[in-house]
Design a protein around this motif. Structure first.
Motif, short mmCIF file in Angstrom:
data_model
loop_
_atom_site.label_atom_id
_atom_site.label_comp_id
_atom_site.label_asym_id
_atom_site.label_seq_id
_atom_site.Cartn_x
_atom_site.Cartn_y
_atom_site.Cartn_z
N UNK A 1 19.81 126.46 27.29
CA UNK A 1 20.97 125.94 28.00
C UNK A 1 22.15 125.80 27.04
N UNK A 2 23.33 125.99 27.59
CA UNK A 2 24.54 125.82 26.80
C UNK A 2 25.47 124.88 27.53
N UNK A 3 26.28 124.11 26.86
CA UNK A 3 26.37 124.03 25.41
C UNK A 3 25.23 123.24 24.78
N UNK A 4 24.94 123.59 23.55
CA UNK A 4 23.95 122.86 22.76
C UNK A 4 24.67 121.70 22.09
N UNK A 5 24.12 120.51 22.22
CA UNK A 5 24.73 119.32 21.63
C UNK A 5 24.01 118.99 20.32
N UNK A 6 24.79 118.97 19.24
CA UNK A 6 24.28 118.74 17.89
C UNK A 6 24.84 117.41 17.39
N UNK A 7 23.96 116.52 16.96
CA UNK A 7 24.40 115.24 16.41
C UNK A 7 24.22 115.26 14.88
N UNK B 1 29.87 104.12 26.39
CA UNK B 1 30.39 104.74 27.62
C UNK B 1 31.54 105.72 27.38
N UNK B 2 32.54 105.39 26.54
CA UNK B 2 33.64 106.35 26.34
C UNK B 2 33.16 107.68 25.74
N UNK B 3 32.24 107.61 24.80
CA UNK B 3 31.69 108.83 24.20
C UNK B 3 30.87 109.61 25.22
N UNK B 4 30.05 108.91 25.97
CA UNK B 4 29.21 109.56 26.99
C UNK B 4 30.09 110.27 28.02
N UNK B 5 31.17 109.62 28.42
CA UNK B 5 32.11 110.23 29.36
C UNK B 5 32.67 111.54 28.79
N UNK B 6 33.05 111.52 27.51
CA UNK B 6 33.58 112.74 26.88
C UNK B 6 32.52 113.82 26.71
N UNK B 7 31.30 113.43 26.40
CA UNK B 7 30.21 114.42 26.30
C UNK B 7 30.00 115.08 27.66
N UNK C 1 19.83 105.99 20.57
CA UNK C 1 20.57 105.30 21.64
C UNK C 1 20.11 105.91 22.96
N UNK C 2 19.50 105.11 23.81
CA UNK C 2 18.83 105.64 25.01
C UNK C 2 19.78 106.38 25.96
N UNK D 1 19.60 111.66 25.85
CA UNK D 1 19.34 112.71 26.84
C UNK D 1 20.29 113.90 26.70
N UNK D 2 21.43 113.71 26.03
CA UNK D 2 22.40 114.80 25.89
C UNK D 2 22.20 115.59 24.60
N UNK D 3 21.53 115.00 23.62
CA UNK D 3 21.41 115.62 22.30
C UNK D 3 20.25 116.61 22.26
N UNK D 4 20.56 117.81 21.79
CA UNK D 4 19.55 118.86 21.67
C UNK D 4 19.00 119.00 20.26
N UNK D 5 19.81 118.60 19.28
CA UNK D 5 19.41 118.81 17.89
C UNK D 5 20.09 117.75 17.04
N UNK D 6 19.30 116.93 16.33
CA UNK D 6 19.84 115.86 15.49
C UNK D 6 19.61 116.20 14.02
N UNK D 7 20.68 116.08 13.24
CA UNK D 7 20.65 116.37 11.81
C UNK D 7 20.94 115.09 11.05
#
Length: 180
Positions: free
Chosen positions: A4-10, A65-71, A92-93, A97-103
């Protein structure tokens, strides 16, 4: 199965660990990407970070919430990647759910401290540096160590923060491409 795209990278690291620099450089390397920076937001969260860490450091005590809204908004754009300068990895619960890959950028605490002093105290008197160092010894170091115990083991990739930025970005890029 197609990814799936976009891939979310933290991207996580201690303060001075290189999150912002790496996130910015990663955007230049990953085509069709956008970035969000944790420090650009004014979140409701704990008043005293060290007390928060001493009491378990539950990331869910932050209202993101503001970050989640932007994601969510970026997830609806025709992007390939969303890169987050984000300190919590999957912990962070409501964001996990939005993060695909955490570095986690594993930067030694002395290097991170030196970078912070160079970055934050360039035009300030030496007394301010000494006060910050006293605070670090008395309280702040516990926060850094807390990240090493919680965020680092909950990341998909751990990268040596002493490597050149270009090498760190290449390692992350290779790992993301291999994951797709």
């Amino acid at each position: 199965m197609k990814r799936k795209f976009p891939i979310v990278i933290a991207i996580a690291a201690v303060s001075g660990g290189g999150k912002t620099t790496i996130t910015s450089n990663l955007k230049g390397k990953l085509q069709n990407s956008k970035t969000l920076f944790f420090d650009d937001y004014d979140f409701d969260g704990p008043d005293d970070i060290i007390d928060w860490i001493d009491n378990g450091g539950n990331p869910d005590e932050w209202d993101l919430s503001p970050l989640i809204k932007d994601i969510k908004k970026l997830l609806n754009e025709p992007l390939d990647y969303i890169i987050l300068d984000f300190p919590f990895a999957y912990l962070h619960s409501k964001t996990s759910e939005f993060i695909d890959f955490a570095v986690f950028v594993d930067t030694p605490l002395d290097v991170a401290m030196a970078r912070r002093i160079i970055r934050d105290f360039k035009d300030r008197p030496a007394e301010d540096i000494l006060l910050d160092l006293d605070n670090y010894i008395a309280r702040g170091r516990r926060g850094y160590l807390g990240m090493l115990k919680t965020i680092k083991p909950n990341s998909d990739l751990i990268v040596d923060g002493t490597l050149p930025i270009s090498e760190i970005v290449s390692i992350i890029t290779r790992n993301i491409v291999n994951k797709e």
